[in-house]
Design a protein around this motif. Sequence first.
Motif, PDB file in Angstrom:
ATOM      1  N   ILE A  17       0.822  -1.218   0.000  1.00  0.00           N
ATOM      2  CA  ILE A  17       0.000   0.000   0.000  1.00  0.00           C
ATOM      3  C   ILE A  17       0.856   1.268   0.000  1.00  0.00           C
ATOM      4  CG2 ILE A  17      -1.693   1.341   1.331  1.00  0.00           C
ATOM      5  CD1 ILE A  17      -3.029  -1.052   0.138  1.00  0.00           C
ATOM      6  N   PHE A  18       1.783   1.343   0.952  1.00  0.00           N
ATOM      7  CA  PHE A  18       2.554   2.584   1.111  1.00  0.00           C
ATOM      8  C   PHE A  18       3.911   2.511   0.415  1.00  0.00           C
ATOM      9  CE2 PHE A  18      -0.151   2.545   4.966  1.00  0.00           C
ATOM     10  CZ  PHE A  18      -0.818   3.743   4.768  1.00  0.00           C
ATOM     11  N   PRO A 235       1.953   3.378  -6.571  1.00  0.00           N
ATOM     12  CA  PRO A 235       1.159   3.829  -7.714  1.00  0.00           C
ATOM     13  C   PRO A 235      -0.154   3.042  -7.828  1.00  0.00           C
ATOM     14  CG  PRO A 235       3.435   3.356  -8.350  1.00  0.00           C
ATOM     15  CD  PRO A 235       3.298   2.942  -6.935  1.00  0.00           C
ATOM     16  N   ALA A 236      -1.201   3.734  -8.202  1.00  0.00           N
ATOM     17  CA  ALA A 236      -2.510   3.133  -8.490  1.00  0.00           C
ATOM     18  C   ALA A 236      -3.188   2.476  -7.290  1.00  0.00           C
ATOM     19  CB  ALA A 236      -2.406   2.134  -9.646  1.00  0.00           C
ATOM     20  N   VAL A 237      -2.690   2.726  -6.093  1.00  0.00           N
ATOM     21  CA  VAL A 237      -3.337   2.145  -4.914  1.00  0.00           C
ATOM     22  C   VAL A 237      -4.571   2.962  -4.512  1.00  0.00           C
ATOM     23  CG1 VAL A 237      -3.065   1.984  -2.407  1.00  0.00           C
ATOM     24  CG2 VAL A 237      -1.444   0.835  -3.903  1.00  0.00           C
ATOM     25  N   GLY A 268      -5.346   3.770   4.477  1.00  0.00           N
ATOM     26  CA  GLY A 268      -4.302   2.915   3.911  1.00  0.00           C
ATOM     27  C   GLY A 268      -3.973   1.746   4.831  1.00  0.00           C
ATOM     28  N   GLU A 269      -3.876   2.044   6.113  1.00  0.00           N
ATOM     29  CA  GLU A 269      -3.582   0.993   7.102  1.00  0.00           C
ATOM     30  C   GLU A 269      -4.691  -0.059   7.096  1.00  0.00           C
ATOM     31  OE1 GLU A 269      -0.987   1.149   9.249  1.00  0.00           O
ATOM     32  OE2 GLU A 269      -0.540   3.245   9.725  1.00  0.00           O
ATOM     33  N   GLU A 277      -5.925  -4.545  -2.178  1.00  0.00           N
ATOM     34  CA  GLU A 277      -4.829  -4.012  -2.983  1.00  0.00           C
ATOM     35  C   GLU A 277      -4.977  -2.518  -3.230  1.00  0.00           C
ATOM     36  OE1 GLU A 277      -4.688  -6.386  -6.494  1.00  0.00           O
ATOM     37  OE2 GLU A 277      -3.958  -8.136  -5.363  1.00  0.00           O
ATOM     38  N   THR A 278      -6.178  -2.027  -3.009  1.00  0.00           N
ATOM     39  CA  THR A 278      -6.399  -0.600  -3.240  1.00  0.00           C
ATOM     40  C   THR A 278      -7.100   0.023  -2.030  1.00  0.00           C
ATOM     41  OG1 THR A 278      -8.512  -1.087  -4.281  1.00  0.00           O
ATOM     42  CG2 THR A 278      -6.619  -0.801  -5.751  1.00  0.00           C
TER      43      THR A 278
END
Length: 428
Positions: A17-18, A235-237, A268-269, A277-278
């Motif tokens: 993610i990060f 990218p693209a997350v 995000g976490e 995945e996103t």
Amino acid sequence: MAEQTGGDPLFESHDPIFDRKELLHVGHVPDEDRIVGRDDEIQSVAAEVGAITRGDPPNNVMIYGKTGTGKSLISRHVATRAQDAAQGNDIDCGVLYVDCSEANTETRTTRQLALSLKEQTEYQQNIPLRGVGTMEYYQHIWSILGDCFDAVIVILDEIDKLDNSNVLMQLSRAREARKTDAYIGVIGISNKVQYRETLDERIDSSFGHRELFFHPYDASQLREIMRNREDAFQPAVLEDGTIELCAALAAKKHGDARKAIEILKEAGELARRIGSETVSEDHIQQAQEVAEINRIEELTSGATVHAKLALYALASCIITGERETYKTREVYERYVGICELVATDPITENGLYRQLKEQAFLGVIESEKTGGGRSQGSYLLHRLVTDPKHIVKAGRRDTSLEELPTYDRLRETSPSTGNRDIDLTSFS
Ligand SMILES: Nc1ncnc2c1ncn2[C@@H]1O[C@H](COP(=O)(O)OP(=O)(O)OP(=O)(O)O)[C@@H](O)[C@H]1O
Ligand SMILES: [Mg+2]
């Protein structure tokens, strides 16, 4: 960025993610080109302290504004730029930053000032960490300033947490009292506008400060602040619309940039925890709930138990009643009942009114004056800026208040369930 994990499969070598998570850390100071929508504020702060860069005396300035409006960031930013500009003119200018919520006494503040001055110079004398008083720290401060600096900018952040304002007086009178020849410019920061009333007159006039007010960010500014940190993620997350949603939610609630960034990080976490995945809009919504409860808890963490009870009382009126706004008197009556539940002596109605006023400034509630007709005079109506559910949850996190009814318990007595006239004591 791939992380080193020593080849142990227990630890993922790649964060899905990060990418640069540090961009979302609370203390992260963004580069100049990532600062959004604060040009006027930067100009105004620079106008007050900027004389230092030309070898002239600066003005002291107080910055007020709600939490997350960029006060600390802008102050540090301008001070560093002033330092560089002064350097260009062969002026030795130091920058000192003290977080007065930690250094909350005169001794702690002066110790920190002395130590950071020492750190920035070749000063040889030992500065003891304990066992000496304020006077000795001032001695070190004046002698380092005298030896090494033409000027210094002192940022006193969260200045309202200081237990007295002697430091302000000493700093603003230092030249006059011939303690040092260096020019001292103080930037004081507070999210309590009432702070100015607490400065006694003597200090107020010697401090002679100008005042600036920072306003909450709107949705488009918050959007840009977050866009500028998008590379915190792989990218693209981030799914389309997530930043927009996050900005809209944060702007609607409080315009607090820190919270907006925290919601993004929390989302995000969350995505990572559940193996997504996103980051989706749904994750943002959930993160917002958690962040909101944390925010209320943080805002009220320094508040007295009566302020927390007052908020809880207003929240419970809203949950169990049919209106969104309540008079001070109504909140007070509920509050008195709640005090009984937690075996606390209630304060007076006027005391409660003052607590509510304080919360209004912090942005937890909004209070509006309403005319009650010619014979009744005017009165205040209070509403919650946030969902009452969050207030109840945040309030119950205080260990002395965990006995209070939960949100669900309060809901059971709401008008929709037919149980109108509730007796709060029946919960205990
Ligand atoms: N204009 C901005 N552009 C980019 N990032 C910002 C901006 N304003 C604030 N931020 C970010 O938001 C967070 C909060 O800002 P800051 O700490 O300056 O707020 P504050 O007004 O000092 O709040 P508090 O009163 O709670 O201390 C920081 O991480 C900061 O980097
Ligand atoms: Mg701050």
